[in-house]
Design a protein around this motif. Structure first.
Motif, PDB file in Angstrom:
ATOM      1  N   ALA A  94       0.806  -1.216   0.000  1.00  0.00           N
ATOM      2  CA  ALA A  94       0.000   0.000   0.000  1.00  0.00           C
ATOM      3  C   ALA A  94       0.844   1.272   0.000  1.00  0.00           C
ATOM      4  O   ALA A  94       0.281   2.378  -0.037  1.00  0.00           O
ATOM      5  N   LEU A 159     -14.939  -0.127  -0.386  1.00  0.00           N
ATOM      6  CA  LEU A 159     -13.728   0.534   0.110  1.00  0.00           C
ATOM      7  C   LEU A 159     -12.987   1.257  -1.010  1.00  0.00           C
ATOM      8  O   LEU A 159     -12.427   2.344  -0.793  1.00  0.00           O
ATOM      9  N   LEU A 163     -12.392   4.811  -0.068  1.00  0.00           N
ATOM     10  CA  LEU A 163     -11.028   5.063   0.396  1.00  0.00           C
ATOM     11  C   LEU A 163      -9.986   4.974  -0.712  1.00  0.00           C
ATOM     12  O   LEU A 163      -8.803   5.159  -0.429  1.00  0.00           O
ATOM     13  N   ARG A 166      -5.915   1.897  -2.573  1.00  0.00           N
ATOM     14  CA  ARG A 166      -4.877   1.724  -1.552  1.00  0.00           C
ATOM     15  C   ARG A 166      -5.483   1.502  -0.165  1.00  0.00           C
ATOM     16  O   ARG A 166      -4.934   0.749   0.645  1.00  0.00           O
ATOM     17  N   GLY A 167      -6.610   2.121   0.112  1.00  0.00           N
ATOM     18  CA  GLY A 167      -7.282   1.902   1.388  1.00  0.00           C
ATOM     19  C   GLY A 167      -7.777   0.476   1.535  1.00  0.00           C
ATOM     20  O   GLY A 167      -7.707  -0.121   2.617  1.00  0.00           O
ATOM     21  N   LEU A 170      -4.904  -1.745   2.533  1.00  0.00           N
ATOM     22  CA  LEU A 170      -4.568  -1.618   3.954  1.00  0.00           C
ATOM     23  C   LEU A 170      -5.557  -2.374   4.843  1.00  0.00           C
ATOM     24  O   LEU A 170      -5.163  -2.984   5.840  1.00  0.00           O
TER      25      LEU A 170
END
Length: 418
Positions: A94, A159, A163, A166-167, A170
């Motif tokens: 990420a 997500l 987000l 990349r969120g 994570l």
């Protein structure tokens, strides 16, 4: 007939089930986020498919070098350590502006470690459950995979929207950490299933032993090739329809959940051998409708019905466990898992290449035709072997008989925790 609730009364089954479920959810969320991230950055269907299923390619290397460790590591420590490794590796993925070569290097390392996961996990399942309960146990763990993939792809899609990709990656890292904690806290300390030191030579020796039986070879090929080619079709969902890829993956997971439920709970023993290959043919046939560029509702229906065919894998696994000596169960099931994932990675790379030079729709149709051809060829080989075995029943022993040390399906007691 054993029931699902009986499994959850068995000591250690519940924490093993939950560990696998959370690990699958992590893999799903992180994989979708990573594939979307790569596709947005490169615009390449090939790299997008490779980001989602590429780690599976490394399973082939792991299966030929590391797999002997699956029966020679303490299961609890191995499962917790692997999930922790995935948590750290996924968190690194990420990092913004991570070079593409570094991203795929990390995925390669994760694939190598994952090559042990199936052998350790399903070898432990074989210890926890009586042999006649193994099919039901694999059914319920596969159902968990389907449910977690449905939730994971839906959650991953949300997500990504909320987000960014990349969120989602994570969040996958956090879920991997949760799987590590579940394994460490919930599983008991057990000794390794086999003595001796793990080595590349021992891995090769055991692989040759498992591959020496024609009946086992057919089981492995049936578990690897037709399914892997259909996963190649699924790897093109992102380039086929980037906005609805999560929905397509969710439909596939729903179909797999239905197939595993029906096969594991309701198909009687007398029918299992007869429906193995017809059910597996269902994997490929619905994808042929993509040749007509169907509307979205028909696409969703085809993907859902196709994934019901994954239930045939339970029947091939049951056949495999009946042909394998008990002390090699972890290695044998790990070879199945690693080979399956490796073929998925190869198929994803092939699918991406076909889509790059034709279109995602054309790539899916070609891979579906190849999968259907493989299933029909293996079914014919199985029928020929059965006829030969029938003719030799009154004479010399058939080469299709289980190898020494393998037991068809006797009842055995549960092993005690060390």
């Amino acid at each position: 007939m054993p029931r699902y609730q009986d499994l959850f009364r068995t000591p250690e089954f519940t924490p093993l089930f939950l560990t696998g479920a959370v690990h699958t959810a992590a893999q799903t969320v992180a994989g979708l986020g990573l594939a979307t991230l790569v596709f947005r950055a490169t615009g390449s269907p090939f790299l997008s498919a490779l980001a989602l299923f590429g780690p599976s390619l490394a399973q082939l290397l792991g299966a030929t070098t590391l797999l002997s460790a699956a029966d020679r590591l303490p299961p609890r420590a191995a499962l917790a350590g692997m999930s922790l490794f995935f948590a750290l590796g996924t968190a690194v993925l990420a990092i913004p502006a991570l070079p593409t070569w570094a991203l795929f290097a990390i995925l390669l390392a994760e694939g190598l470690v994952a090559s042990l996961g199936g052998g350790v996990r399903y070898g432990l399942l074989n210890e926890i459950l009586a042999r006649e309960d193994f099919l039901l146990g694999r059914s319920v763990t596969n159902m968990a995979v389907g449910a977690c993939q449905i939730g994971g792809f839906v959650t991953g899609g949300a997500l990504i929207a909320l987000l960014a990709p990349r969120g989602a990656v994570l969040v996958g890292a956090v879920l991997y950490l949760g799987a590590a904690l579940l394994a460490r806290a919930g599983l008991g300390a057990r000794p390794p299933r086999a003595a001796g030191r793990a080595s590349v030579a021992e891995t090769w020796r055991t692989n040759r032993r498992l591959w020496s039986s024609p009946a086992r070879r057919r089981c492995y090929l049936a578990l690897w090739v037709p399914n892997g080619l259909i996963v190649g079709c699924e790897s093109l969902f992102v380039p086929y329809d980037p906005e609805r890829a999560g929905l397509l993956f969710g439909c596939a997971a729903l179909g797999m959940l239905v197939g595993d439920t029906v096969v594991g709970r309701f198909v009687p023993v007398r029918l299992r051998g007869r429906i193995r290959f017809p059910l597996q043919a269902l994997l490929a046939a619905p994808f042929l409708v993509f040749a007509a560029d169907p509307p979205l509702p028909l696409v969703l229906l085809a993907v859902t019905v196709s994934a019901v065919g994954y239930g045939a894998s339970l029947l091939h696994q049951e056949r495999l466990t009946a042909l394998v000596p008990e002390e090699l169960s972890g290695h044998a099931l790990g070879l199945h898992t690693s080979g399956t994932l490796a073929l998925q990675g190869v198929s994803a790379a092939l699918a991406g290449t076909l889509a790059q030079y034709t279109s995602p729709r054309t790539g899916m149709v070609l891979l579906a035709l190849a999968s259907l051809t493989a299933t029909l060829s293996l079914a014919r080989a199985e029928r020929r072997a059965e006829r030969r075995a029938g003719r030799g029943a009154g004479g010399a022993p058939s080469s299709e008989a289980p190898s020494s040390g393998a037991r068809p399906c006797p009842r055995r007691g549960r092993r005690r925790t060390a």
